[in-house]
Design an enzyme around this catalytic site. Sequence first.
Site, PDB file in Angstrom:
ATOM      1  N   CYS A  25       3.901  38.241 -19.241  1.00  0.00           N
ATOM      2  CA  CYS A  25       3.966  39.699 -19.466  1.00  0.00           C
ATOM      3  C   CYS A  25       4.942  40.425 -18.542  1.00  0.00           C
ATOM      4  CB  CYS A  25       2.580  40.289 -19.327  1.00  0.00           C
ATOM      5  SG  CYS A  25       1.415  39.503 -20.438  1.00  0.00           S
ATOM      6  N   LYS A  33       8.692  39.419 -18.945  1.00  0.00           N
ATOM      7  CA  LYS A  33       9.176  39.720 -20.311  1.00  0.00           C
ATOM      8  C   LYS A  33       9.247  41.238 -20.540  1.00  0.00           C
ATOM      9  CE  LYS A  33       6.305  39.127 -23.996  1.00  0.00           C
ATOM     10  NZ  LYS A  33       6.227  40.112 -25.034  1.00  0.00           N
ATOM     11  N   ARG A  71      -5.691  41.203 -18.807  1.00  0.00           N
ATOM     12  CA  ARG A  71      -5.138  40.211 -17.872  1.00  0.00           C
ATOM     13  C   ARG A  71      -5.574  38.835 -18.322  1.00  0.00           C
ATOM     14  NH1 ARG A  71      -8.183  42.341 -12.842  1.00  0.00           N
ATOM     15  NH2 ARG A  71      -9.568  42.694 -14.592  1.00  0.00           N
ATOM     16  N   VAL A  94      -4.309  37.621 -27.308  1.00  0.00           N
ATOM     17  CA  VAL A  94      -4.607  39.030 -27.624  1.00  0.00           C
ATOM     18  C   VAL A  94      -5.405  39.127 -28.926  1.00  0.00           C
ATOM     19  CG1 VAL A  94      -3.591  41.273 -28.218  1.00  0.00           C
ATOM     20  CG2 VAL A  94      -2.593  39.893 -26.386  1.00  0.00           C
ATOM     21  N   GLY A 109       4.687  38.036  -1.555  1.00  0.00           N
ATOM     22  CA  GLY A 109       4.529  36.696  -2.122  1.00  0.00           C
ATOM     23  C   GLY A 109       5.820  36.169  -2.719  1.00  0.00           C
ATOM     24  N   ARG A 147       3.910  29.694 -17.506  1.00  0.00           N
ATOM     25  CA  ARG A 147       5.119  30.421 -17.928  1.00  0.00           C
ATOM     26  C   ARG A 147       5.659  31.283 -16.783  1.00  0.00           C
ATOM     27  NH1 ARG A 147       3.079  32.897 -23.512  1.00  0.00           N
ATOM     28  NH2 ARG A 147       1.097  32.676 -22.426  1.00  0.00           N
TER      29      ARG A 147
HETATM   30  C1  UGA Z   1      -0.578  41.642 -16.759  1.00  0.00           C
HETATM   31  C2  UGA Z   1      -1.266  42.997 -16.508  1.00  0.00           C
HETATM   32  O1  UGA Z   1      -1.970  42.974 -15.252  1.00  0.00           O
HETATM   33  C3  UGA Z   1      -2.239  43.348 -17.624  1.00  0.00           C
HETATM   34  O2  UGA Z   1      -2.787  44.659 -17.396  1.00  0.00           O
HETATM   35  C4  UGA Z   1      -1.454  43.332 -18.958  1.00  0.00           C
HETATM   36  O3  UGA Z   1      -2.303  43.629 -20.051  1.00  0.00           O
HETATM   37  C5  UGA Z   1      -0.837  41.952 -19.168  1.00  0.00           C
HETATM   38  O4  UGA Z   1       0.050  41.672 -18.050  1.00  0.00           O
HETATM   39  C6  UGA Z   1      -0.069  41.986 -20.471  1.00  0.00           C
HETATM   40  O5  UGA Z   1       0.935  42.686 -20.581  1.00  0.00           O
HETATM   41  O6  UGA Z   1      -0.560  41.427 -21.464  1.00  0.00           O
HETATM   42  P1  UGA Z   1      -1.241  39.083 -16.334  1.00  0.00           P
HETATM   43  O7  UGA Z   1       0.179  38.733 -16.689  1.00  0.00           O
HETATM   44  O8  UGA Z   1      -2.346  38.294 -16.943  1.00  0.00           O
HETATM   45  O9  UGA Z   1      -1.569  40.622 -16.722  1.00  0.00           O
HETATM   46  O10 UGA Z   1      -1.334  38.901 -14.781  1.00  0.00           O
HETATM   47  P2  UGA Z   1      -1.643  39.676 -13.419  1.00  0.00           P
HETATM   48  O11 UGA Z   1      -2.970  39.233 -12.928  1.00  0.00           O
HETATM   49  O12 UGA Z   1      -1.433  41.140 -13.512  1.00  0.00           O
HETATM   50  O13 UGA Z   1      -0.504  39.016 -12.467  1.00  0.00           O
HETATM   51  C7  UGA Z   1       0.862  38.975 -12.860  1.00  0.00           C
HETATM   52  C8  UGA Z   1       1.725  38.241 -11.836  1.00  0.00           C
HETATM   53  O14 UGA Z   1       1.938  39.054 -10.679  1.00  0.00           O
HETATM   54  C9  UGA Z   1       1.170  36.917 -11.307  1.00  0.00           C
HETATM   55  O15 UGA Z   1       2.215  35.952 -11.276  1.00  0.00           O
HETATM   56  C10 UGA Z   1       0.745  37.233  -9.886  1.00  0.00           C
HETATM   57  O16 UGA Z   1       0.780  36.110  -9.031  1.00  0.00           O
HETATM   58  C11 UGA Z   1       1.807  38.235  -9.530  1.00  0.00           C
HETATM   59  N1  UGA Z   1       1.492  39.090  -8.359  1.00  0.00           N
HETATM   60  C12 UGA Z   1       0.406  39.916  -8.381  1.00  0.00           C
HETATM   61  C13 UGA Z   1       2.332  39.071  -7.270  1.00  0.00           C
HETATM   62  O17 UGA Z   1       3.347  38.340  -7.241  1.00  0.00           O
HETATM   63  N2  UGA Z   1       2.065  39.896  -6.201  1.00  0.00           N
HETATM   64  C14 UGA Z   1       1.006  40.695  -6.177  1.00  0.00           C
HETATM   65  O18 UGA Z   1       0.809  41.426  -5.176  1.00  0.00           O
HETATM   66  C15 UGA Z   1       0.150  40.721  -7.294  1.00  0.00           C
END
Ligand code: UGA
Length: 457
Positions: free
Chosen positions: A278, A281, A159, A11, A271, A345
Amino acid sequence: MRIVIAGTGYVGLVSGTCLAAKGHNVICIDIKPSIVANINKAIPPIYEEGLEALLQQVITSGHLKAGVDLQVALTDAEGVIIAVGTPNNTQGTIDLTYVLACAREIGAYIKKVDRFLPVIVKSTVVPGTTDTAIKNEIEQASGKKLGQFGLGMNPEFLREGKAVSDFMEPDRIVLGYEDEGTLAFLQALYAPWGCEKLAVNTRTAELIKYTNNALLATQISAVNEIANLAAAMGGIDVQDVMRGVYLDKRWNPSIDGQRVNPEILAYLVPGCGFGGSCFPKDVQALHAHGDQLGLPMAMMKAVLSVNDTQPLEVIAGLKKVVGDLAGQRCLVLGLAFKPETDDVRESASLRIISALLDHKAQVSAHDPVAVKNFATALGPRSNGITYVSDWKSAAATAEVIIIATKWPEYSALSTLGLQGKIIFDARRLLKKEDLPFARYLSIGYNGHATRSPLKVR
Ligand code: UGA
């Protein structure tokens, strides 16, 4: 503007680099001299798409420097941003140690000078932290009152893997403020961005951040729970169910007869559960925060509870088909918590592989970039796994293949013509029609084909 950012995690460094790229003069502070030295040589300590090139550009132009001394850096600063880590402690509440230490040090600087300095919190903190704990810490350390210094909260919505583009082209910017001087500072800081900006008090800004992540996580767990029901019933592929849902115009509007297919649909895919630094937590911290206020937060609790057991649905689904997993040659494709990152993580693969080892399966595994981190995270149990670099050859000798991370390269599985394998696609990367030679299983599909396959007209 002259800005100091404390913390060079993904960040802090991404924010600093992007602010510098828009013309601000930024000093990034980290306590680790090795990290600082590398940043000054334009070597980012983390991998983020586009970060290295942009960092190179702002180091060369002189808009970004890194240092170890916060007090020195603050001498010329028009504002300071706190972007240090907020891990969860064992009770699930967030650990403010680093944030408060940073606030204290900034307060010590404010004590020495006779000028207004806005302090902006970017670290994710539970609602009500900035205007209580952080404000108190600065007031105590400085001997001054809010108003003599400024206080704001500017959450990030980055993200992993897309952090640079998310910062450069945000959907909106939330300007949390406790005083007009800080709002004016934040408005000037983000003047180069043309998106919608929402000015609110700091606790609203904090809750916006948590609500955003909590709602996405809630969607994921809700769909996963329905998927588990479909698998328990049999004769249903939950993907067909979801296709019916995606056609509701409230999820997927159509413009001039064309479906928009908004990004939100990517968070409605059945899934093996969400991971990363994020969602788990933040939902846990929100739940613990409610608990402290005497609110049971039943929804957040359920979101976590579904997610906690979701990776094990893979094992349960396999056992129904294979029976005993002992001695089965299982290849796990994907170890990172999502594609395009080496971050493991809270990755579902940690749980899936641990369970396979518990069942005495013969486990091999592949990931394009995350093997090293995965082996470290799994610890000594990692010795029981064979990590492969050529997953296609490994697939030829495996009996069971599990897709645990949606890396696009694994879609080539459908071109290998492997006969008689069991393929558990835990991320819905492939279509079962593309694998006629294999026994296809997934979250929400237990392999018992329906008599009437989906037809779309
Ligand atoms: C997430 C948010 O999308 C961001 O907007 C936010 O800023 C960030 O957390 C944060 O708080 O800093 P991120 O953790 O990088 O971002 O990941 P995502 O791409 O949103 O995916 C999160 C998880 O959800 C992954 O493990 C993904 O595989 C999972 N997921 C996503 C599912 O299990 N099912 C889905 O349908 C979509």
